[in-house]
Design a protein around this motif. Structure first.
Motif, short mmCIF file in Angstrom:
data_model
loop_
_atom_site.label_atom_id
_atom_site.label_comp_id
_atom_site.label_asym_id
_atom_site.label_seq_id
_atom_site.Cartn_x
_atom_site.Cartn_y
_atom_site.Cartn_z
N PHE A 43 0.83 -1.21 0.00
CA PHE A 43 0.00 0.00 0.00
C PHE A 43 0.87 1.26 0.00
O PHE A 43 0.52 2.27 -0.63
N MET A 46 2.01 1.70 -3.53
CA MET A 46 0.92 2.21 -4.38
C MET A 46 0.69 3.69 -4.13
O MET A 46 0.41 4.46 -5.06
N ALA A 47 0.82 4.11 -2.85
CA ALA A 47 0.65 5.54 -2.54
C ALA A 47 1.75 6.37 -3.21
O ALA A 47 1.49 7.48 -3.70
N ALA A 50 0.95 6.63 -6.87
CA ALA A 50 -0.21 7.51 -7.09
C ALA A 50 0.19 8.98 -7.14
O ALA A 50 -0.58 9.82 -7.60
N GLN A 51 1.40 9.31 -6.66
CA GLN A 51 1.86 10.70 -6.69
C GLN A 51 2.70 11.04 -7.92
O GLN A 51 3.15 12.17 -8.08
N ILE A 65 -4.38 -0.01 -9.46
CA ILE A 65 -4.97 0.60 -8.26
C ILE A 65 -4.35 1.97 -8.01
O ILE A 65 -5.06 2.94 -7.69
N ALA A 66 -3.02 2.08 -8.14
CA ALA A 66 -2.35 3.36 -7.93
C ALA A 66 -2.84 4.41 -8.91
O ALA A 66 -3.01 5.59 -8.57
N SER A 67 -3.11 3.98 -10.14
CA SER A 67 -3.64 4.90 -11.15
C SER A 67 -4.99 5.46 -10.73
O SER A 67 -5.26 6.66 -10.87
N LEU A 68 -5.85 4.60 -10.19
CA LEU A 68 -7.15 5.04 -9.70
C LEU A 68 -7.02 5.92 -8.47
O LEU A 68 -7.74 6.91 -8.33
N MET A 69 -6.11 5.54 -7.58
CA MET A 69 -5.90 6.33 -6.36
C MET A 69 -5.48 7.76 -6.68
O MET A 69 -5.96 8.72 -6.05
N GLY A 70 -4.57 7.90 -7.64
CA GLY A 70 -4.03 9.22 -7.93
C GLY A 70 -4.70 9.94 -9.08
O GLY A 70 -4.40 11.10 -9.35
#
Length: 280
Positions: A43, A46-47, A50-51, A65-70
Motif C-alpha cells: 500500500f 501504491m501511494a 499515485a503521486q 490501483i495506484a492509477s485510480l488512487m491518484g
C-alpha cells in the motif's frame, strides 16, 4: 525523456541493477524499508506511485490501483514500443551485458524475445535465439520443441523431425517410460491455455506429411489437448507403421490406447491403471 523515475518491483537485485544503470529512485529511498509487513509495504508503494505524473506498467494490478488512487494515466509498455522493438531491446541488452544476469533470467529474456518475433523470423534466426536460451536452461524442453516447430512452420519437415528424434530418443534411452518429459510439456497448461498451443498445427502438418516423431507428438496432443482418442490412436499407429521395430513408438501407441488419465474420481483412476496393466 529526462523525467525523474521511480522503480517499483519485487526482485531487489534487478531493482538495484536498474538503479545503478539509470539513476532512478526506488521505494526504499522514500522509506519503504520500514515496513516489514508485505501488505503494508504494497500500500505504501501504491501511494508513492499515485503521486507520479504517470505510470508505465504491464499487467500489474498494483499499478492499476495506484492509477485510480491518484487519478493519473496508466500507460502500458506496449504503447512505447511494439513487439519487434521490445525484442530488439532485449537481444541488444543480452548481447552487451549477458554476464550481468542469472542464466535463467537471460534464458527467459531470449524466450521473451523469441515469442515476440516467432511469426516474423525464419528457422535460422529462431534457432540462434533458441539455442542461446537452451544453453542457459538445458533442462527446458520448450526450446527444442519451439525449434522443431520453427522448421515445421517453414515446411522443412526433415530438419524439424531430426530435432524431435534427437530429443525423444535421448529421453527414452534415459528413462523408457511414456509420456516422455517433452510429451508432458506438449500437454502443459498455463494461464488458461496450453504452453505450445500456437505450435500444434505445425506438428500436425508434419505428421500428415508422414514424419513419425511428429505423428507421435501429434497423437499425444490430440489425446491430451482435444481428447480426440480415435484421431490420436490413428496418429500413434502411423508412427508404428513407419517404424515397426521402434520400441518407443510402440509404447506411445499403447499409452494412447490406454486413454487419457482421469483428473478426478478414485474409481475412474483405478480403472485407468488396470487398463494400463492389462495392455502393457
Amino acid at each position: 525523456m529526462g523525467l525523474a523515475t521511480l522503480l517499483i518491483g519485487e526482485d531487489r537485485a534487478t531493482l538495484d541493477y536498474l538503479k545503478a544503470e539509470t539513476g532512478a529512485s526506488l521505494a526504499e529511498d522514500f522509506g519503504a524499508g520500514a515496513f516489514e509487513d508485505r501488505t503494508q509495504r504494497a500500500f505504501f508503494e501504491m501511494a508513492l506511485m499515485a503521486q507520479c505524473q504517470r505510470i508505465h506498467a504491464g499487467s500489474s494490478i498494483f499499478a492499476s490501483i495506484a492509477s485510480l488512487m491518484g487519478g493519473i494515466p496508466l500507460i502500458e509498455t506496449n504503447t512505447l514500443f511494439d513487439k519487434s522493438r521490445a525484442a530488439e531491446i532485449i537481444l541488444d541488452e543480452l548481447k552487451d551485458r549477458h554476464a550481468d544476469y542469472h542464466p535463467l533470467e537471460a534464458a527467459f529474456g531470449y524466450q521473451a524475445a523469441f515469442l515476440n518475433l516467432e511469426d516474423r523470423i525464419g528457422p535460422a534466426q529462431a534457432r540462434d535465439i533458441l539455442e542461446r536460451a537452451h544453453g542457459l536452461d538445458p533442462q527446458n524442453d520448450v526450446y527444442a520443441l519451439k525449434m522443431a516447430s520453427a522448421y515445421f512452420r517453414e515446411h522443412d519437415y526433415p530438419s524439424g523431425e531430426a530435432v524431435l528424434r534427437s530429443l525423444m530418443a535421448a529421453q527414452f534411452q534415459a528413462r523408457p517410460q511414456i509420456p516422455l518429459p517433452m510429451m508432458k510439456v506438449l500437454g502443459d497448461e498455463a494461464s488458461g491455455g496450453f504452453v505450445l498451443m500456437r505450435d500444434f498445427e505445425f506438428f500436425l502438418a508434419a505428421a500428415r506429411a508422414g514424419y513419425p516423431c511428429a505423428a507421435a507428438c501429434s497423437a499425444w496432443i490430440r489425446q491430451q489437448v482435444s481428447a480426440e482418442r480415435k484421431a490420436a490412436l490413428a496418429m500413434a499407429r502411423q508412427s508404428v507403421t513407419a517404424e515397426p521395430a521402434n520400441r518407443m513408438f510402440r509404447k506411445i501407441e499403447r499409452r494412447i490406447r490406454q486413454g487419457r488419465k482421469p483428473k478426478a474420481g478414485r474409481l475412474a483412476k483405478l480403472r485407468w491403471r488396470l487398463a494400463g496393466l492389462a495392455r502393457f
